[in-house]
Design a protein around this motif. Structure first.
Motif, short mmCIF file in Angstrom:
data_model
loop_
_atom_site.label_atom_id
_atom_site.label_comp_id
_atom_site.label_asym_id
_atom_site.label_seq_id
_atom_site.Cartn_x
_atom_site.Cartn_y
_atom_site.Cartn_z
N ASN A 290 0.28 -1.39 0.21
CA ASN A 290 0.11 0.38 0.33
C ASN A 290 0.58 1.13 0.33
OD1 ASN A 290 -2.24 -1.36 0.16
ND2 ASN A 290 -2.67 -1.03 2.62
N LEU A 291 1.47 1.00 0.55
CA LEU A 291 2.72 2.92 0.62
C LEU A 291 3.18 2.71 -0.90
CD1 LEU A 291 5.23 1.74 3.34
CD2 LEU A 291 3.53 2.91 3.69
N ARG A 292 2.59 4.53 -0.88
CA ARG A 292 2.99 4.99 -2.17
C ARG A 292 3.37 6.36 -1.85
NH1 ARG A 292 2.93 0.57 -3.91
NH2 ARG A 292 1.83 0.00 -5.55
N PHE A 293 4.55 6.51 -1.85
CA PHE A 293 5.36 8.30 -1.74
C PHE A 293 5.15 9.43 -2.70
CE2 PHE A 293 7.51 4.89 0.68
CZ PHE A 293 7.12 5.36 1.87
N LYS A 321 -0.10 12.62 11.40
CA LYS A 321 -0.82 13.51 12.08
C LYS A 321 -1.44 13.95 10.65
CE LYS A 321 -2.16 15.75 16.25
NZ LYS A 321 -1.50 16.54 16.95
N ALA A 322 -0.77 14.99 10.33
CA ALA A 322 -0.68 15.93 8.84
C ALA A 322 -1.64 15.51 8.72
CB ALA A 322 0.17 17.24 8.94
N VAL A 327 -2.59 8.56 4.58
CA VAL A 327 -2.26 7.39 6.28
C VAL A 327 -3.39 6.31 5.82
CG1 VAL A 327 -2.87 7.24 8.47
CG2 VAL A 327 -0.98 9.00 7.87
N SER A 328 -4.98 6.84 5.61
CA SER A 328 -6.11 6.19 5.60
C SER A 328 -6.25 5.45 4.47
CB SER A 328 -7.02 7.17 5.43
OG SER A 328 -6.69 7.60 6.15
N LEU A 346 -5.33 3.60 15.27
CA LEU A 346 -4.87 4.71 15.02
C LEU A 346 -4.84 5.48 15.17
CD1 LEU A 346 -2.45 2.36 14.48
CD2 LEU A 346 -1.47 4.25 12.25
N ALA A 347 -6.66 5.88 14.48
CA ALA A 347 -7.42 7.21 14.92
C ALA A 347 -7.90 7.46 16.13
CB ALA A 347 -8.62 6.97 13.88
#
Length: 639
Positions: A290-293, A321-322, A327-328, A346-347
């Motif tokens: 899922n990680l896509r930067f 946090k920002a 993150v979702s 995590l929420a």
């Protein structure tokens, strides 16, 4: 996981270990959407995972207790540090325990093959093709997919140099004089550095006479900053994403397709794991997939680390946090280690305070030691530029001049001269023969020029240390209060990690021999001070009384009684100073000083055992030569 690792019981409960079938592994791979090795789930990856004992999933989740510890590699580039910190912060919130180790790219792949590293998020392609290819081919490394696209990786120059005509690789040779024949790279053994070295070796674009200055990412950027301040041209290794693209007005050079690839070294960054890891720990595997930067996101993270000097974990927590949307997307279909939805879990944790603790209270009221030193160094840098530039010119001229002189002497004549000097000082034919054989062996191994560079640095450092240390030692012997004040300073100089010296000297003097020599002098200086003070203080009282009885002046007492009596101890201090200077050779290589430290660092970063042993053995031979020549006493028959 290996069966021996997975069967160890947890401190609370022993989890059952299962042996999944190949069909189950294929089904899990297809379910999670993995694209191992750049294609569909490969038979080799499935077979590798199926032959390993896999922990049974925890209730409601996917991973067992054996997957709790996740071992990651950080290759020291700020972008990889940033992405690794983001991933690590998510893992902590999900109940995992990330362990980050700083390694070079080649060591990272060797460690994944040995199953010592689980995840690597910084596989820049195509520049790291040479590092990755063999491990992918033998099935010891899996490629899960790209986590960043649209990156760049090639040589760059300041905008003012570009406007002056330095626009392509073909233009570099025309600017050889103002560039001082140098191209600046990052750490020795890095894939970009290797591409540059190959370009120089093949004389592409007529650059055979250029040299690559290797140091580190921040060392290179410090030199770029100095060049900007002086409006001097400089060619350096650059990439995007990185805050350097916002800090400096830079231009990427065209025409380097044959070296770095098309589109200015256009690159994608891939996620790699050790073989079968994503199938053995599918919950982490899902998160990795899922990680896509994005370029913007990484630049924001790196700016927090580099410009705001935030620790990576602090910058990562703030960024997560920002950016709840990102993150979702990353946590879609991902669970905590205890089986809850990671997104829901995590929420809650990001909005609720963890409560008061003594350790947290103390750390939040941090005494600003580092910030104070940073402000002081910045002030000195701004207001002492002329002084530091003058010191740099003198030191660089001295070391480079001595190196040029040694190179100008024909090597056979230089070898005979050193052998003759050893015989004159020690009156030992065996030592002279050993020196000759050792120097011939160094030449035979191809380390003659690096040895001369190292020898120049050691000689100048030893001379400076001796010139400062012996008078200070004499004064300390005559004034006990001065020695009492010097003692804690000398202890600090010898116990403070040597890498710490490199930071302010690199900022103030830039890359090259100057920060290396100053750091070497600081490290070696206590030896002549201490031993000179000891020698002068140990002069027999009877000799001092005789001198006073004959009416000797203080200067006569020093030259005719104290120094001759203390000479063996003082010479021992000088010898120790030379050995300490030589021990700094690898440290000096990290700031672009060259010499024998470069092949040592390069061998370490590229896991080249042969090169490392050769360079290490050459350093040992040089140390023996210098020790035997400089030690007091004559007539020894042993080398």
């Amino acid at each position: 996981m290996a069966a021996s690792e997975s069967t160890a019981p947890n401190s609370l409960t022993a989890r059952r270990v299962v042996q999944p079938s190949r069909s189950a592994m294929r089904a899990a791979c297809a379910l999670l959407g993995f694209a191992l090795l750049g294609g569909a789930c490969s038979e080799r990856a499935v077979a590798a995972a199926a032959t390993s004992a896999t922990p049974a999933p925890s209730p409601g989740g996917l991973d067992g207790e054996a997957c709790r510890t996740v071992r990651l590699s950080d290759i020291g580039w700020t972008d990889v540090t940033a992405t690794t910190a983001l991933f690590s912060e998510l893992l902590r919130d999900m109940g995992y325990r990330p362990e980050v180790t700083v390694l070079s790219v080649p060591v990272t792949y060797a460690s994944m093959k040995n199953k010592d590293i689980d995840v690597f998020l910084g596989n820049w392609m195509p520049s790291q093709e040479g590092d990755r290819k063999a491990y992918v081919a033998d099935g010891s490394v899996d490629v899960l997919g790209a986590n960043l696209t649209g990156a760049k990786y090639t040589l760059a120059v300041p905008a003012y140099a570009y406007e002056a005509g330095l626009k392509s690789f073909a233009d570099i040779q025309r600017f050889a004089a103002p560039l001082k024949g140098s191209i600046y790279g990052i750490e020795p053994g890095n894939d970009g550095n290797r591409l540059i070295l190959s370009m120089l070796k093949q004389n592409l674009f007529g650059l055979r006479d250029f040299k690559l200055v290797e140091s580190s990412e921040q060392g290179m950027l410090a030199e770029v900053e100095r060049a900007y301040r002086e409006h001097a041209p400089i060619v350096f290794l650059a990439w995007d994403p990185h805050p350097m693209n916002m800090r400096f007005d830079l231009r990427y050079l065209s025409g380097g397709d044959s070296v770095f690839g098309p589109n200015y070294g256009g690159a994608s960054v891939y996620t790699n794991t050790r073989a079968g890891y994503a199938l053995q720990c599918p919950n982490i595997g899902r998160l990795l997939m899922n990680l896509r930067f994005t370029l913007t996101g990484e630049n924001q993270m790196m700016a927090s680390i580099l410009d705001q000097h935030q620790p990576p974990e602090v910058a990562a927590a703030a960024w997560l946090k920002a950016n709840p949307v990102a993150v979702s997307a990353w946590l879609d279909g991902v669970y905590t280690l205890d089986g809850r939805s990671a997104l829901d879990a995590l929420a809650g944790t990001r909005t609720v305070s963890g409560g008061w603790s003594f350790q947290q209270w103390v750390s939040t009221h941090k005494i600003p030691v580092g910030d104070t030193v940073a402000v002081m160094i910045d002030y000195v840098k701004r207001h002492g530029r002329l002084i530091f530039d003058g010191i740099s010119t003198v030191i660089r001229g001295g070391v480079d001049g001595l190196t040029a002189l040694l190179r100008a002497i024909p090597s056979p004549l230089l070898i005979l001269g050193v052998a003759a000097l050893s015989w004159l000082l020690q009156r030992s034919l065996a030592l002279a023969a050993f020196v000759t054989a050792a120097l011939l062996f160094i030449m035979n191994q191809g380390y003659w020029l690096p040895t001369l560079e190292t020898l120049s640095l050691v000689i100048v450092a030893a001379l400076v240390s001796t010139a400062i240390g012996v008078p200070l030692g004499i004064a300390a012997a005559h004034r006990p209060r001065l020695f009492a004040a010097l003692r804690p300073v000398l202890d600090l100089m010898q116990t403070l990690p040597t890498f710490v010296y490199l930071i302010p000297t690199l900022v103030l003097f830039g890359l090259g021999v100057v920060p290396g020599l100053i750091s070497t002098v600081i490290f070696a200086l206590p030896a002549p001070i201490r031993l000179t003070q000891l020698g002068i203080s140990s002069v027999p009282e009877s000799l001092l009384e005789a001198g006073h009885a004959f009416g000797a002046t203080p200067l006569q007492m020093l030259w005719k009684i104290e120094l001759p009596s203390a000479a063996p101890t003082i010479v021992a201090g000088v010898t120790q100073c030379i050995m300490l200077s030589l021990s700094m050779v690898v440290i000096a290589a990290l700031v672009g000083a060259g010499g024998l430290g470069v092949p040592v660092v390069r061998a370490l970063n590229t896991v080249q055992v042969g090169m490392g042993f050769e360079a290490g053995f050459v350093i040992v031979l040089l140390a023996i030569i210098l020790d035997r020549i400089s030690r007091s006493g004559a007539g020894s028959s042993k080398p």
